[in-house]
Motif scaffolding. Sequence first.
Motif, PDB file in Angstrom:
ATOM      1  N   LEU A  86       0.822  -1.056  -0.062  1.00  0.00           N
ATOM      2  CA  LEU A  86       0.016  -0.068  -0.170  1.00  0.00           C
ATOM      3  C   LEU A  86       0.838   1.255  -0.155  1.00  0.00           C
ATOM      4  O   LEU A  86       1.966   1.343   0.726  1.00  0.00           O
ATOM      5  CB  LEU A  86      -0.675   0.088   1.212  1.00  0.00           C
ATOM      6  N   GLU A  96     -15.742  -4.603  -3.730  1.00  0.00           N
ATOM      7  CA  GLU A  96     -14.221  -3.842  -3.144  1.00  0.00           C
ATOM      8  C   GLU A  96     -13.385  -4.904  -2.540  1.00  0.00           C
ATOM      9  O   GLU A  96     -13.859  -6.011  -2.027  1.00  0.00           O
ATOM     10  CB  GLU A  96     -14.887  -2.828  -1.993  1.00  0.00           C
ATOM     11  N   ILE A 107     -10.594  -4.593   0.745  1.00  0.00           N
ATOM     12  CA  ILE A 107     -10.223  -3.600   1.767  1.00  0.00           C
ATOM     13  C   ILE A 107      -9.252  -4.081   2.606  1.00  0.00           C
ATOM     14  O   ILE A 107      -8.982  -5.195   3.040  1.00  0.00           O
ATOM     15  CB  ILE A 107     -11.576  -3.501   2.731  1.00  0.00           C
ATOM     16  N   TRP A 108      -8.141  -3.221   3.007  1.00  0.00           N
ATOM     17  CA  TRP A 108      -6.951  -3.777   3.662  1.00  0.00           C
ATOM     18  C   TRP A 108      -7.093  -2.843   5.150  1.00  0.00           C
ATOM     19  O   TRP A 108      -7.666  -1.598   5.048  1.00  0.00           O
ATOM     20  CB  TRP A 108      -5.712  -3.141   3.197  1.00  0.00           C
ATOM     21  N   ILE A 130      -7.582   0.983   3.672  1.00  0.00           N
ATOM     22  CA  ILE A 130      -7.538   1.332   2.092  1.00  0.00           C
ATOM     23  C   ILE A 130      -8.684   0.496   1.566  1.00  0.00           C
ATOM     24  O   ILE A 130      -8.788  -0.612   1.635  1.00  0.00           O
ATOM     25  CB  ILE A 130      -6.238   1.226   1.672  1.00  0.00           C
ATOM     26  N   HIS A 131      -9.549   1.245   0.670  1.00  0.00           N
ATOM     27  CA  HIS A 131     -10.498   0.664  -0.332  1.00  0.00           C
ATOM     28  C   HIS A 131      -9.837   0.495  -1.839  1.00  0.00           C
ATOM     29  O   HIS A 131      -9.352   1.528  -2.080  1.00  0.00           O
ATOM     30  CB  HIS A 131     -11.780   0.998  -0.179  1.00  0.00           C
ATOM     31  N   CYS A 132     -10.468  -0.406  -2.632  1.00  0.00           N
ATOM     32  CA  CYS A 132     -10.213  -0.403  -4.017  1.00  0.00           C
ATOM     33  C   CYS A 132     -11.395  -1.173  -4.585  1.00  0.00           C
ATOM     34  O   CYS A 132     -11.776  -2.339  -4.152  1.00  0.00           O
ATOM     35  CB  CYS A 132      -8.913  -0.904  -4.434  1.00  0.00           C
ATOM     36  N   MET A 172      -9.333  -3.165 -10.772  1.00  0.00           N
ATOM     37  CA  MET A 172      -8.117  -4.055 -10.696  1.00  0.00           C
ATOM     38  C   MET A 172      -7.755  -4.968 -11.511  1.00  0.00           C
ATOM     39  O   MET A 172      -8.580  -5.313 -12.470  1.00  0.00           O
ATOM     40  CB  MET A 172      -8.038  -4.541  -9.148  1.00  0.00           C
ATOM     41  N   GLY A 224      -6.840   3.080  -5.414  1.00  0.00           N
ATOM     42  CA  GLY A 224      -7.163   2.890  -4.200  1.00  0.00           C
ATOM     43  C   GLY A 224      -7.511   4.299  -3.234  1.00  0.00           C
ATOM     44  O   GLY A 224      -6.848   5.344  -3.792  1.00  0.00           O
ATOM     45  N   TRP A 225      -8.306   4.202  -2.333  1.00  0.00           N
ATOM     46  CA  TRP A 225      -8.475   5.574  -1.283  1.00  0.00           C
ATOM     47  C   TRP A 225      -8.684   4.879   0.031  1.00  0.00           C
ATOM     48  O   TRP A 225      -9.345   3.609   0.463  1.00  0.00           O
ATOM     49  CB  TRP A 225      -9.741   6.356  -1.982  1.00  0.00           C
ATOM     50  N   THR A 244      -5.576   9.275  -1.764  1.00  0.00           N
ATOM     51  CA  THR A 244      -6.149   8.695  -2.691  1.00  0.00           C
ATOM     52  C   THR A 244      -5.092   8.186  -3.866  1.00  0.00           C
ATOM     53  O   THR A 244      -3.877   8.512  -3.502  1.00  0.00           O
ATOM     54  CB  THR A 244      -7.244   9.798  -3.554  1.00  0.00           C
ATOM     55  N   CYS A 284      -2.092  -0.344  -4.386  1.00  0.00           N
ATOM     56  CA  CYS A 284      -2.423  -1.506  -3.542  1.00  0.00           C
ATOM     57  C   CYS A 284      -2.167  -3.056  -3.954  1.00  0.00           C
ATOM     58  O   CYS A 284      -2.701  -3.309  -5.354  1.00  0.00           O
ATOM     59  CB  CYS A 284      -3.793  -1.317  -2.979  1.00  0.00           C
TER      60      CYS A 284
END
Length: 381
Positions: free
Chosen positions: A228, A299, A301-302, A317-319, A324, A347-348, A370, A374
């Motif tokens: 990340l 999504e 998610i981390w 973090i989301h993506c 992807m 990611g954001w 943003t 990731c």
Amino acid sequence: MAIDRFNVHNKRRNACMLHGPFAHQGYDWWWHSFTAQDALTGEDKPFFIEFFICNPALAEDEPVLGQLPKNKKEERRPSYLMVKAGTWGEDACQLHRFFSLKNVKMHKSAPYKIAADDCLASESRLKGHISISEDAAKAHPEWMCDAGEISFDLVIDKQIAFNVGYGASKPLRDAEAFAMYWHAEGMKSAYGGTVTFNGRQYIVTPEKSYGYADKNWGRDFTSPWVWLSSNCLVSKKTGKQLENSVFDIGGGRPKIYFVPLDRRLLGVFYYEGKEYDFNFSKLHLKVKTEFSFDETENEVIWHVRQENIKAVMETEIHCLKKDMLFINYESPDGKKNHNHLWNGGNGWGTIKLYDKKGQDLVLVDEVEATHVGCEYGEYGE
């Protein structure tokens, strides 16, 4: 390197590391990611470019591709330079071009330089072209790539480094102790130039490139595999862009002398010139890490929480899955263990940074991120 500093540039660690046993079973890659703007619409679009070298001591007149059925049957290990480039978003793709290492010019010591035909990578320059037709991509699954065409001509200014300092900083006799090494010479980098992707032109400007450049090398990949990073950061405290900041988290389950350690991550936050270091190899920092990875319908998610004796960093973090791709690599032994390695650049999320004051945590800032690069994947998925 000062024990409590990580922003220490070291071009020696960015040089080719495939010596000794790694030359016969090893990989070395230089990764670059950045954001460009569509020349017609101004819309942001993220790209990645990578130069990947595998098993140089096994070079033949043609690239040796480990996923070719004949080579798998004969257990031939791969050997080549792979130039990888692509994009994220709803048209996410990865394009691969292979060269025999007999046809590659390499300046192996610092500063590194790799050149093959019209493709070039160095500390300050990237140039190249890849074109894969639909028919060729279908006919050659061993290429592990999609169809498309991309060309790039870029300059790089590597501004802030993440010098991990573990393993590779030891004497050469210990240089093969770890299965996978990491060095981010340009954790925060500014890119400039142009990219042409599938006939459309994109302009790369330093102040809007939000660039990143690192390298990995070793004899195998980690599982789980976590990465990340972003330098497009806004302070919730002030509402302003953080112009001199970047965070970077990576790792998973490192191996030392073939023995896996517990799930561990390396993490840092360079916050407006102040260094927050969560490197587990610095024992005096007493780093503790918790991380998880979740998938929803749309999504990934981390969640990462890192703590040392002075500070705490909480990262979420989301993506979007549609933005992807599953990035493809084969390991130097010819196996392809990572078949579900999520990789994105859109990611954001948020990072909460705390200072420790006795038993209390004092919020330094909550930061909106943003353009986050990731990754996550595990063997066997």
